[in-house]
Enzyme design. Structure first.
Site, PDB file in Angstrom:
ATOM      1  CB  SER A 132      -0.934   0.014   1.218  1.00  0.00           C
ATOM      2  OG  SER A 132      -1.939  -0.952   1.086  1.00  0.00           O
TER       3      SER A 132
ATOM      4  CG  HIS B 262      -4.180  -8.111   4.277  1.00  0.00           C
ATOM      5  ND1 HIS B 262      -3.073  -8.671   3.666  1.00  0.00           N
ATOM      6  CD2 HIS B 262      -4.136  -6.788   4.001  1.00  0.00           C
ATOM      7  CE1 HIS B 262      -2.385  -7.712   3.050  1.00  0.00           C
ATOM      8  NE2 HIS B 262      -3.012  -6.564   3.232  1.00  0.00           N
TER       9      HIS B 262
ATOM     10  CG  HIS C  43      -2.745  -3.239  -3.207  1.00  0.00           C
ATOM     11  ND1 HIS C  43      -3.548  -4.075  -2.452  1.00  0.00           N
ATOM     12  CD2 HIS C  43      -2.279  -2.304  -2.342  1.00  0.00           C
ATOM     13  CE1 HIS C  43      -3.559  -3.674  -1.194  1.00  0.00           C
ATOM     14  NE2 HIS C  43      -2.801  -2.587  -1.100  1.00  0.00           N
TER      15      HIS C  43
ATOM     16  CG  HIS D  27      -1.048  -6.547  -1.219  1.00  0.00           C
ATOM     17  ND1 HIS D  27      -0.380  -5.346  -1.085  1.00  0.00           N
ATOM     18  CD2 HIS D  27      -1.893  -6.616  -0.156  1.00  0.00           C
ATOM     19  CE1 HIS D  27      -0.802  -4.722  -0.004  1.00  0.00           C
ATOM     20  NE2 HIS D  27      -1.714  -5.471   0.579  1.00  0.00           N
TER      21      HIS D  27
END
Length: 439
Positions: A93, A266, A305, A397
């Site tokens: 991020s 996450h 993302h 990610h």
């Protein structure tokens, strides 16, 4: 050769039509060619599968049509998200937000600095120098990676205390979100001495009529949206930010982040993800409404993302069941916490889940409950995944491209494929030109 020329002309004719049709509902009167106000909205971790899942989550099953969402209405393009070469192809991020705020690629963990750790001017810093008002509204702590990369400079995103302290020098008009623990009393007093209204009670935001405001509405992140269904905190922060920043006749630049879409990704938590997307979508709709009465405002929405590698359908089965998500009464985390606090937890949990707990599932959840809140929350999420047929590839990610959405003057610049740095550079190009000094 003639065919190539024909294709080029066809595309050239089509692009203006896309821009006009995308903007028409939001611009009933003629809008200027350049925006006075700019709102950039970031759905942290919001890869394409999230907005697809959200469409089906919001679908009315009693109609034949699958209704459009705000994401469908405003879609104009795609963007690549990779960081500087030193960090490979998958961004974090911090690097992504640095790209979106400065137009420069950097390494994972970088906050407003380049690969040599030198500060780069951010979008908000540029706007402030030009006399515009600036602000951020987020659902994470205000010194987390994304807001930090728009407000500050640091070689490491984990330097939370230093980043928080640096905000005293940003002169931002609004800083709204969580993170009270990172702003001790002496630091808050410095903000107050500089003219900031320092708020820790969310209800107090309603009565604010003038910037500057530092709002710290949680110790770290705000609660999951689905655990506060009537709170609409991001929507209310967005509304207040637009109200206060629009007092400046020179215009403003506002960054709004649906931060915890990423956190749900996450956690591989499709339930919390849909709740966070719903609140983020409401916030976008508030900006849409603002544009209707302020056609000199541009909004650009994207993700930094993709997180979690969520799939809408899994396990070789051609199906997905959002009806399971629609009947949930709380987040898996909240359900687990409540179940740990009750002796007769089976019926209470079943009510929150919206489906009965048979003996086999009860035994599975009981074993998880004995291991604590985290284990029980994981077991609940796995059951929701199984019933919805949702898949995940990672707890981190992924490197896929993300969508770009836009409306208002200048929105046609964002049509098609681009890089995240292009988004920043296009927005920067739309800022007012510096006034020449009289000789």
């Amino acid at each position: 050769m003639r065919l190539k020329r024909f294709c080029f002309l066809a595309v050239a004719c089509w692009l203006p039509f896309v821009a006009i049709s995308a903007e028409a509902p939001l611009n009933p009167t003629a809008a200027p060619s350049r925006p006075k106000n700019i709102v950039i909205m970031i759905g942290d971790g919001m890869g394409p599968s999230y907005t697809s899942a959200y469409r089906y989550y919001k679908d009315n099953p009693d109609t034949e049509e699958i209704e459009q969402t705000v994401f469908d209405r405003l879609l104009v393009g795609m963007a690549s998200t990779y960081p500087a070469r030193v960090s490979g192809y998958v961004t974090d991020s911090a690097a992504a937000a640095t790209a979106l705020s400065t137009g420069v690629k950097s390494y994972n963990g970088a906050i407003g600095v380049d690969v040599n750790k030198r500060p780069i001017p951010t979008l908000l810093e540029r706007a402030k120098k030009l006399g515009l008002s600036t602000g951020v509204a987020v659902t994470c702590q205000v010194n987390h990676a994304t807001p930090a990369a728009f407000l500050s400079h640091d070689e490491n995103r984990r330097n939370y205390d230093a980043i928080a302290a640096s905000y005293i020098n940003t002169d931002a008009d609004l800083i709204l979100g969580g993170g009270e623990k990172y702003f001790p009393t002496p630091l808050r007093e410095q903000f107050a001495a500089k003219g900031y209204q320092v708020l820790t009670d969310f209800a107090a935001l309603d009565s604010v009529t003038q910037p500057k405001v530092l709002g710290l509405f949680a110790d770290v992140q705000l609660p999951w949206s689905m655990d506060e269904p009537d709170a609409h905190k991001l929507s209310k922060m967005t509304t207040k930010a637009l109200e206060l920043l629009s007092n400046n006749p020179q215009g403003f630049v506002l960054m709004v982040e649906g931060s915890q879409i990423d956190w749900a990704g996450h956690d591989n938590d499709v339930a919390a993800a849909m709740g966070e997307l719903d609140e983020f979508a409401h916030s976008i709709e508030i900006v849409e409404q603002f544009i209707r009465s302020h056609p000199d405002t541009l909004v650009v929405v994207t993700a930094d993302h993709n997180t979690g590698g969520m799939s809408v359908g899994a396990n070789g089965k051609y199906e997905w069941h959002p009806e399971v998500l629609r009947q949930l009464k709380a987040s898996p985390d909240a359900m687990a916490a409540n179940a740990l606090g009750e002796e007769q937890w089976r019926d209470t949990l079943a009510t929150s889940l919206g489906f009965s707990i048979d003996d086999e599932l009860y035994e599975k959840l009981s074993r998880a409950r004995m291991q604590g809140k985290k284990a029980l929350s994981e077991a609940i999420k796995h059951e929701i995944d199984a019933r919805t047929n949702t898949g995940w590839t990672t707890g981190g990610h992924t490197g896929v491209d993300v969508q770009v959405f836009a409306a208002g003057p200048g929105s046609e610049l964002f049509i098609g494929n681009q890089d995240n740095t292009d988004i920043a550079n296009k927005i920067i190009s739309l800022l007012p030109k510096p006034k020449k000094e009289a000789k």
